[in-house]
Design a protein around this motif. Sequence first.
Motif, PDB file in Angstrom:
ATOM      1  N   ARG A   1     103.235 142.619  60.124  1.00 15.23           N
ATOM      2  CA  ARG A   1     104.432 142.727  60.964  1.00 15.23           C
ATOM      3  C   ARG A   1     104.616 144.206  61.310  1.00 15.23           C
ATOM      4  NH1 ARG A   1     108.882 138.884  57.805  1.00 15.23           N
ATOM      5  NH2 ARG A   1     107.659 136.946  57.859  1.00 15.23           N
ATOM      6  N   LEU A   2     104.235 144.572  62.506  1.00 14.14           N
ATOM      7  CA  LEU A   2     104.208 145.967  62.937  1.00 14.14           C
ATOM      8  C   LEU A   2     105.387 146.257  63.864  1.00 14.14           C
ATOM      9  CD1 LEU A   2     100.396 146.004  63.641  1.00 14.14           C
ATOM     10  CD2 LEU A   2     101.507 147.273  61.811  1.00 14.14           C
ATOM     11  N   SER A   3     105.895 147.494  63.789  1.00 11.04           N
ATOM     12  CA  SER A   3     107.003 147.941  64.645  1.00 11.04           C
ATOM     13  C   SER A   3     106.429 148.809  65.758  1.00 11.04           C
ATOM     14  CB  SER A   3     108.025 148.734  63.817  1.00 11.04           C
ATOM     15  OG  SER A   3     108.530 147.949  62.755  1.00 11.04           O
ATOM     16  N   ASP A   4     106.714 148.465  67.006  1.00 10.80           N
ATOM     17  CA  ASP A   4     106.175 149.190  68.156  1.00 10.80           C
ATOM     18  C   ASP A   4     106.786 150.579  68.261  1.00 10.80           C
ATOM     19  OD1 ASP A   4     104.521 147.091  68.980  1.00 10.80           O
ATOM     20  OD2 ASP A   4     106.189 146.114  70.009  1.00 10.80           O
ATOM     21  N   ASN A   5     105.967 151.506  68.768  1.00 16.57           N
ATOM     22  CA  ASN A   5     106.407 152.875  69.022  1.00 16.57           C
ATOM     23  C   ASN A   5     106.972 152.945  70.445  1.00 16.57           C
ATOM     24  OD1 ASN A   5     106.835 155.607  69.095  1.00 16.57           O
ATOM     25  ND2 ASN A   5     104.674 156.182  68.948  1.00 16.57           N
ATOM     26  N   PRO A   6     108.261 153.268  70.620  1.00 13.98           N
ATOM     27  CA  PRO A   6     108.832 153.310  71.979  1.00 13.98           C
ATOM     28  C   PRO A   6     108.230 154.409  72.849  1.00 13.98           C
ATOM     29  CG  PRO A   6     110.409 154.133  70.354  1.00 13.98           C
ATOM     30  CD  PRO A   6     109.262 153.559  69.586  1.00 13.98           C
ATOM     31  N   ALA A   7     107.628 155.441  72.259  1.00 15.50           N
ATOM     32  CA  ALA A   7     107.047 156.532  73.038  1.00 15.50           C
ATOM     33  C   ALA A   7     105.630 156.232  73.516  1.00 15.50           C
ATOM     34  CB  ALA A   7     107.037 157.812  72.199  1.00 15.50           C
ATOM     35  N   TRP A   8     105.068 155.109  73.089  1.00 16.01           N
ATOM     36  CA  TRP A   8     103.696 154.769  73.487  1.00 16.01           C
ATOM     37  C   TRP A   8     103.735 153.920  74.745  1.00 16.01           C
ATOM     38  CZ3 TRP A   8     100.550 150.222  73.479  1.00 16.01           C
ATOM     39  CH2 TRP A   8      99.170 150.476  73.592  1.00 16.01           C
ATOM     40  N   GLU A   9     103.092 154.384  75.807  1.00 17.53           N
ATOM     41  CA  GLU A   9     103.092 153.682  77.086  1.00 17.53           C
ATOM     42  C   GLU A   9     101.925 152.731  77.225  1.00 17.53           C
ATOM     43  OE1 GLU A   9     103.214 156.570  80.127  1.00 17.53           O
ATOM     44  OE2 GLU A   9     105.193 157.355  79.576  1.00 17.53           O
ATOM     45  N   GLY A  10     100.832 153.037  76.580  1.00 19.76           N
ATOM     46  CA  GLY A  10      99.665 152.187  76.677  1.00 19.76           C
ATOM     47  C   GLY A  10      98.970 152.331  78.010  1.00 19.76           C
TER      48      GLY A  10
END
Length: 305
Positions: free
Chosen positions: A92-101
């Motif tokens: 269960r991973l928490s996404d990084n809001p600064a990562w745009e991909g």
Amino acid sequence: MGCDGGTIPKRHELVKGPKKVEKVDKDAELVAQWNYCTLSQEILRRPIVACELGRLYNKDAVIEFLLDKSPEKALGKATSHIKSIKNVTELRLSDNPAWEGDKGNTKGDKHDDLQRARFICPVVGLEMNGRHRFCFLRCCGCVFSERALKEIKAEVCHTCGAAFQEDDVIVLNGTKEDVEVLKGRMEERRLRARLGKKTKKPKVAESVSKADVSEESPGPSKPKPGKPEEASLDSREKKVNSAPKNTAGGSTSGKAGKPPCGAPKRGIADSEESEAYKSLFTTHSSAKRSKEESAHWVTHTSYCF
């Protein structure tokens, strides 16, 4: 020889020394560990799972590996300890809001910053890029940094609230020492599971055998709870009903009942049966008559009159 044109060779060109050990780029190693699947070498995509040694995999790649039964399947260090899907835990991973991909890379001419992590710690906010130690709980699959465990000490998961023990904490992409510790825990855990299965089987067999014995040789039936007077009356009635009904002056039935065990046997002549029934046996007086007196057209030997 070989020095045409007045060239002067140097020593390292003539004498070959030991090869220099190639150093691995640490940044490239971190990117490979935290952004690519250990099994298929593809970019990590959800659902992401982790093994008991802390390595990251794509769940699809693990399922395809387990379904592949061909002898040509390669078994490496990354997959030799995975025997079933139960040996891996979905994270269960928490996404990084600064990562745009790849959202802004529409034309394909934008540089992807691999140093920026896709996931972060939900407690402290550290990026999961390999520069900080991360771990996950085997019981629930929640991922957070090791700093969160040390700073906020608790026996319950910080994100979902599930209870865990020290054995459930597994370090992701740890050092060689961490891998050795995790490997020892994994072997102990699997050994305990095998012993538990072996102990359960004899218990089931014993219970089945006891049930069979109880069915074949049932013990004395327990009396039903009730008043003592009623129980004594019932027992007396049963004794009276079970007593032999044939008495000296009573009526006799067509068939004689079986004598009780240990009683002396009586002959047919002494019994109280009818004369027609007694005449069927050789001990009757009618059977002792001479052949002339008892002549009949059905005889044992042929007679001519």
